[in-house]
Write an enzyme that holds these catalytic residues in place. Structure first.
Site, short mmCIF file in Angstrom:
data_model
loop_
_atom_site.label_atom_id
_atom_site.label_comp_id
_atom_site.label_asym_id
_atom_site.label_seq_id
_atom_site.Cartn_x
_atom_site.Cartn_y
_atom_site.Cartn_z
N LYS A 51 1.04 -1.27 0.07
CA LYS A 51 -0.13 0.06 -0.01
C LYS A 51 0.93 1.29 -0.17
O LYS A 51 0.52 2.28 -0.58
CB LYS A 51 -0.85 0.12 1.28
CG LYS A 51 -2.06 -0.95 1.00
CD LYS A 51 -2.88 -0.73 2.57
CE LYS A 51 -3.99 -1.72 2.41
NZ LYS A 51 -4.82 -1.58 3.83
N ALA A 66 -0.86 1.11 6.28
CA ALA A 66 -1.00 0.12 7.51
C ALA A 66 -2.14 -0.78 6.81
O ALA A 66 -2.85 -0.33 5.93
CB ALA A 66 -1.59 0.69 8.82
N ASP A 67 -2.21 -1.92 7.68
CA ASP A 67 -3.10 -2.93 7.45
C ASP A 67 -3.31 -3.86 8.65
O ASP A 67 -2.58 -4.05 9.31
CB ASP A 67 -2.81 -4.20 6.31
CG ASP A 67 -4.32 -4.69 5.71
OD1 ASP A 67 -4.90 -4.24 4.78
OD2 ASP A 67 -4.35 -5.88 6.10
N THR A 68 -4.78 -4.09 8.79
CA THR A 68 -4.93 -4.72 10.05
C THR A 68 -5.90 -6.10 9.93
O THR A 68 -6.92 -5.86 8.92
CB THR A 68 -6.00 -3.87 11.02
OG1 THR A 68 -5.11 -2.69 11.46
CG2 THR A 68 -6.29 -4.71 12.26
N GLY A 103 -0.05 -4.21 10.78
CA GLY A 103 1.34 -4.18 9.82
C GLY A 103 1.36 -2.66 9.74
O GLY A 103 0.27 -2.05 9.03
#
Length: 185
Positions: A51, A66-68, A103
């Protein structure tokens, strides 16, 4: 220093704003397909990095992405496809402890830091009626694991072990420490 948050998440935007950062939002158009057999912690780091890399900025602009994900027994529970999917996910989480992984990727020019934060979340045992009432709020529809801890989903949570803001979508305390290394340059 100019900062770009490469996320359309209103929750991440609010967390960064509340931490005192001035930034602009640029959403990423990255392909978020995951490689096969990837663990949840590796998945969020991978997604955060792609991303962040997909956002075009000049070399003097710092990018945060970020990614969750929510994971139960090592299996990623994404965003529910519909109310039935939300019901299935919440039923699986009922009375159990699961992990929330976020992340984060911070990039400035050629320098990049990627990390993952993990928080354990334990749900109360939920009745069918409780699950259906929560789904009726509409809140689960765009949330990993079909709940948002910052809203009515907090009523499902018995306890957490780790960073609360990580469960919301951005582990700001750890991110702050990484950002200091970039901003003091």
């Amino acid at each position: 220093m100019k900062i770009v948050l490469a996320s359309g998440s209103p929750r991440r935007k609010e967390i960064m704003k509340n931490a005192g950062y001035d930034f602009e939002v640029k959403t990423s158009s990255a392909d978020e397909a995951l490689p096969d057999n990837i663990t949840p912690d590796e998945a969020v780091k991978y997604l955060a990095e792609i991303k962040g890399d997909a956002v075009e900025v000049d070399e003097n602009t710092l990018v945060v992405s970020a990614d969750t994900v929510v994971a139960l027994d090592g299996k990623i529970l994404g965003k529910p496809k519909d109310e039935n999917d939300a019901f299935s996910m919440l039923s699986l989480l009922s009375g159990r402890t699961h992990n929330v992984f976020t992340g984060v990727c911070v990039r400035l020019g050629d320098k990049k830091t990627v990390f993952c934060e993990k928080t354990e979340v334990k749900f109360y045992t939920l009745s069918e009626e409780e699950i259906k009432a929560y789904i009726a709020t509409g809140e689960p529809s765009d949330k990993a694991g079909a709940y948002g801890i910052q809203g009515k989903g907090a009523l499902l949570v018995e306890k957490i072990n780790g960073d609360y803001l990580n469960v919301v979508g951005l582990p700001m305390a750890r991110l702050e420490r990484v950002l200091r290394e970039y901003i003091k340059q």
